[in-house]
Design a protein around this motif. Structure first.
Motif, PDB file in Angstrom:
ATOM      1  N   ALA A   1       0.818  -1.210   0.000  1.00 20.88           N
ATOM      2  CA  ALA A   1       0.000   0.000   0.000  1.00 20.88           C
ATOM      3  C   ALA A   1       0.854   1.263   0.000  1.00 20.88           C
ATOM      4  CB  ALA A   1      -0.928  -0.006   1.216  1.00 20.88           C
ATOM      5  N   ALA A   2       2.113   1.132   0.386  1.00 18.66           N
ATOM      6  CA  ALA A   2       3.023   2.289   0.431  1.00 18.66           C
ATOM      7  C   ALA A   2       4.188   2.112  -0.540  1.00 18.66           C
ATOM      8  CB  ALA A   2       3.542   2.478   1.851  1.00 18.66           C
ATOM      9  N   ALA A   3       3.983   1.340  -1.614  1.00 18.09           N
ATOM     10  CA  ALA A   3       5.088   0.994  -2.509  1.00 18.09           C
ATOM     11  C   ALA A   3       5.746   2.229  -3.115  1.00 18.09           C
ATOM     12  CB  ALA A   3       4.588   0.060  -3.609  1.00 18.09           C
ATOM     13  N   ALA A   4       4.974   3.207  -3.545  1.00 15.35           N
ATOM     14  CA  ALA A   4       5.560   4.397  -4.171  1.00 15.35           C
ATOM     15  C   ALA A   4       6.388   5.186  -3.158  1.00 15.35           C
ATOM     16  CB  ALA A   4       4.464   5.270  -4.766  1.00 15.35           C
TER      17      ALA A   4
ATOM     18  N   ALA B   1      11.382   0.994 -12.137  1.00 15.80           N
ATOM     19  CA  ALA B   1      12.682   1.626 -11.896  1.00 15.80           C
ATOM     20  C   ALA B   1      13.819   0.932 -12.624  1.00 15.80           C
ATOM     21  CB  ALA B   1      12.962   1.661 -10.391  1.00 15.80           C
ATOM     22  N   LEU B   2      13.708  -0.399 -12.776  1.00 15.56           N
ATOM     23  CA  LEU B   2      14.803  -1.199 -13.334  1.00 15.56           C
ATOM     24  C   LEU B   2      14.259  -2.108 -14.427  1.00 15.56           C
ATOM     25  CD1 LEU B   2      16.386  -2.138  -9.882  1.00 15.56           C
ATOM     26  CD2 LEU B   2      17.344  -0.510 -11.531  1.00 15.56           C
ATOM     27  N   PRO B   3      13.867  -1.541 -15.555  1.00 16.07           N
ATOM     28  CA  PRO B   3      13.191  -2.341 -16.584  1.00 16.07           C
ATOM     29  C   PRO B   3      14.072  -3.408 -17.223  1.00 16.07           C
ATOM     30  CG  PRO B   3      13.672  -0.123 -17.398  1.00 16.07           C
ATOM     31  CD  PRO B   3      13.955  -0.112 -15.930  1.00 16.07           C
ATOM     32  N   ASP B   4      15.379  -3.289 -17.114  1.00 16.28           N
ATOM     33  CA  ASP B   4      16.273  -4.264 -17.729  1.00 16.28           C
ATOM     34  C   ASP B   4      16.612  -5.437 -16.816  1.00 16.28           C
ATOM     35  OD1 ASP B   4      16.411  -2.734 -20.057  1.00 16.28           O
ATOM     36  OD2 ASP B   4      18.110  -1.564 -19.313  1.00 16.28           O
TER      37      ASP B   4
ATOM     38  N   LEU C   1      10.814 -11.327 -10.983  1.00 12.51           N
ATOM     39  CA  LEU C   1       9.814 -12.388 -10.983  1.00 12.51           C
ATOM     40  C   LEU C   1       8.954 -12.338  -9.730  1.00 12.51           C
ATOM     41  CD1 LEU C   1      12.186 -15.325 -11.989  1.00 12.51           C
ATOM     42  CD2 LEU C   1      10.770 -13.934 -13.527  1.00 12.51           C
ATOM     43  N   PRO C   2       7.662 -12.690  -9.851  1.00  9.44           N
ATOM     44  CA  PRO C   2       6.862 -12.895  -8.649  1.00  9.44           C
ATOM     45  C   PRO C   2       7.279 -14.193  -7.962  1.00  9.44           C
ATOM     46  CG  PRO C   2       5.588 -13.457 -10.600  1.00  9.44           C
ATOM     47  CD  PRO C   2       6.903 -12.908 -11.095  1.00  9.44           C
ATOM     48  N   GLY C   3       7.328 -14.172  -6.660  1.00  7.80           N
ATOM     49  CA  GLY C   3       7.728 -15.352  -5.908  1.00  7.80           C
ATOM     50  C   GLY C   3       8.086 -14.947  -4.493  1.00  7.80           C
ATOM     51  N   SER C   4       8.478 -15.910  -3.692  1.00  6.75           N
ATOM     52  CA  SER C   4       8.782 -15.643  -2.289  1.00  6.75           C
ATOM     53  C   SER C   4       9.964 -16.483  -1.858  1.00  6.75           C
ATOM     54  CB  SER C   4       7.572 -15.973  -1.413  1.00  6.75           C
ATOM     55  OG  SER C   4       7.344 -17.379  -1.417  1.00  6.75           O
ATOM     56  N   ALA C   5      10.453 -16.216  -0.658  1.00  5.95           N
ATOM     57  CA  ALA C   5      11.556 -17.009  -0.111  1.00  5.95           C
ATOM     58  C   ALA C   5      11.151 -18.458   0.088  1.00  5.95           C
ATOM     59  CB  ALA C   5      12.032 -16.404   1.206  1.00  5.95           C
ATOM     60  N   GLU C   6       9.878 -18.671   0.300  1.00  5.34           N
ATOM     61  CA  GLU C   6       9.379 -20.022   0.536  1.00  5.34           C
ATOM     62  C   GLU C   6       9.052 -20.765  -0.762  1.00  5.34           C
ATOM     63  OE1 GLU C   6       9.062 -17.359   3.858  1.00  5.34           O
ATOM     64  OE2 GLU C   6       8.075 -17.202   1.896  1.00  5.34           O
ATOM     65  N   ALA C   7       9.010 -20.045  -1.865  1.00  4.92           N
ATOM     66  CA  ALA C   7       8.726 -20.654  -3.180  1.00  4.92           C
ATOM     67  C   ALA C   7       9.455 -19.833  -4.232  1.00  4.92           C
ATOM     68  CB  ALA C   7       7.225 -20.687  -3.458  1.00  4.92           C
ATOM     69  N   ILE C   8      10.726 -20.145  -4.448  1.00  7.19           N
ATOM     70  CA  ILE C   8      11.576 -19.363  -5.345  1.00  7.19           C
ATOM     71  C   ILE C   8      11.431 -19.909  -6.769  1.00  7.19           C
ATOM     72  CG2 ILE C   8      13.942 -18.656  -5.828  1.00  7.19           C
ATOM     73  CD1 ILE C   8      14.565 -19.142  -2.845  1.00  7.19           C
ATOM     74  N   PRO C   9      11.072 -19.074  -7.728  1.00  4.76           N
ATOM     75  CA  PRO C   9      10.809 -19.553  -9.100  1.00  4.76           C
ATOM     76  C   PRO C   9      12.083 -19.676  -9.943  1.00  4.76           C
ATOM     77  CG  PRO C   9      10.343 -17.218  -8.971  1.00  4.76           C
ATOM     78  CD  PRO C   9      10.752 -17.642  -7.583  1.00  4.76           C
ATOM     79  N   LEU C  10      13.095 -20.383  -9.399  1.00  8.52           N
ATOM     80  CA  LEU C  10      14.360 -20.566 -10.103  1.00  8.52           C
ATOM     81  C   LEU C  10      14.782 -22.027 -10.008  1.00  8.52           C
ATOM     82  CD1 LEU C  10      16.438 -17.467  -8.895  1.00  8.52           C
ATOM     83  CD2 LEU C  10      15.232 -17.729 -11.072  1.00  8.52           C
ATOM     84  N   PRO C  11      15.587 -22.507 -10.967  1.00  7.50           N
ATOM     85  CA  PRO C  11      16.055 -23.894 -10.922  1.00  7.50           C
ATOM     86  C   PRO C  11      17.069 -24.127  -9.809  1.00  7.50           C
ATOM     87  CG  PRO C  11      16.295 -22.935 -13.126  1.00  7.50           C
ATOM     88  CD  PRO C  11      15.997 -21.810 -12.195  1.00  7.50           C
TER      89      PRO C  11
ATOM     90  N   MET D   1       4.888  -3.720  -5.017  1.00  7.34           N
ATOM     91  CA  MET D   1       6.326  -3.520  -4.867  1.00  7.34           C
ATOM     92  C   MET D   1       7.056  -3.976  -6.129  1.00  7.34           C
ATOM     93  SD  MET D   1       6.768  -2.287  -1.719  1.00  7.34           S
ATOM     94  CE  MET D   1       8.231  -2.802  -0.800  1.00  7.34           C
ATOM     95  N   LEU D   2       6.641  -5.117  -6.680  1.00  7.46           N
ATOM     96  CA  LEU D   2       7.263  -5.644  -7.892  1.00  7.46           C
ATOM     97  C   LEU D   2       7.057  -4.686  -9.064  1.00  7.46           C
ATOM     98  CD1 LEU D   2       8.772  -8.043  -9.188  1.00  7.46           C
ATOM     99  CD2 LEU D   2       6.543  -9.096  -9.613  1.00  7.46           C
ATOM    100  N   ALA D   3       5.892  -4.064  -9.145  1.00  3.85           N
ATOM    101  CA  ALA D   3       5.627  -3.105 -10.215  1.00  3.85           C
ATOM    102  C   ALA D   3       6.562  -1.906 -10.122  1.00  3.85           C
ATOM    103  CB  ALA D   3       4.171  -2.654 -10.174  1.00  3.85           C
TER     104      ALA D   3
END
Length: 258
Positions: free
Chosen positions: A15-18, A81-84, A88-98, A74-76
């Protein structure tokens, strides 16, 4: 903190991301270098990346970084800020990486929100052998007199349990890392590095307003707390007029995957 309370605090930032993106500080480059110095390579995951404060520092240091953040707002902000940067959406408990896909996992002002019973094995999964897990926290340098007074004026919600050097060392000594009995990680190390942020009295109050304890506070109580902070800053010669440097330290908790 009880699990429900921790979830309420950790989910308050969207709610306070900006405001978070505008007012939160970056991280001392020396601290990030120390976090990475024993890593076997420069493939880095910024976990719980928020709006990209640590991500941006990693980009400046020239490492290959991927950011993972659970909160859509927050991800948006991070992607804006860093388009390059791969974000990814994800969390410490479910990391979307191999498995074994990164040489270091860093978390900026985020590791205390992880459910390490679940996140520890998940972090170990994505780390290459010999890889590094490091948490970084920006803490107020309360060795400076007016900063110590700010901590008293702000109270626990504005200046929390990890927000001064001594408190950070005590708070992280036995917490926020995978349990020592787990075979995947070695002995943790702590270090801290000088840092600072240019602020005005108003922008420092806005920075403190982005702390979780303040965000979950009833509106009237939050306004009263911020009013006391602004009154304190207006009464100090160091902060009453124009810009000043907020003395901070970037504190690092580092452990190596075995």
């Amino acid at each position: 903190m009880e699990p429900d309370e921790r979830l309420r605090h950790s989910s308050s930032f969207g709610a306070a991301a900006a405001a978070y993106a505008e007012h939160r500080p970056d991280y001392a480059h020396a601290a990030v270098r120390w976090a990475l110095e024993t890593a076997p390579g420069l493939r880095v995951l910024d976990l719980g990346a928020g709006t990209g404060k640590l991500t941006a520092t990693l980009v400046e240091l020239g490492v290959e970084v991927v950011a993972v953040e659970p909160d859509p707002a927050m991800l948006a902000e991070l992607r804006r800020a860093l388009p390059d940067v791969r974000a990814l959406p994800g969390s410490a408990e479910a990391i979307p990486l191999p498995a074994a896909s990164v040489d270091a996992v860093l978390a900026g002002n985020a590791m205390h929100w992880f459910d390490m019973a679940v996140a520890g094995p998940e972090i170990a999964r994505v780390l290459a052998p010999g890889g590094v897990l490091a948490g970084l926290w920006n803490v107020l340098d309360d060795g400076v007199d007016w900063v110590a007074g700010l901590a008293r004026a702000g109270g626990g919600e504005a200046v929390g349990p990890r927000d001064t050097p001594a408190a950070w060392r005590a708070e992280t000594a036995g917490m926020h890392l995978p349990r020592s009995g787990a075979p995947r990680f070695g002995t943790p190390e702590q270090e801290q590095f000088p840092h600072g942020q240019r602020r005005t009295a108003d922008s420092l109050a806005e920075t403190l307003a982005t702390r979780a304890g303040m965000l979950v506070m009833p509106a009237g109580e939050r306004a009263a707390r911020l009013g006391r902070i602004r009154a304190y800053l207006a009464g100090r010669p160091e902060t009453a007029d124009g810009e000043f440097t907020l003395p901070m330290l970037t504190a690092v908790l580092r452990v190596r995957r075995l």
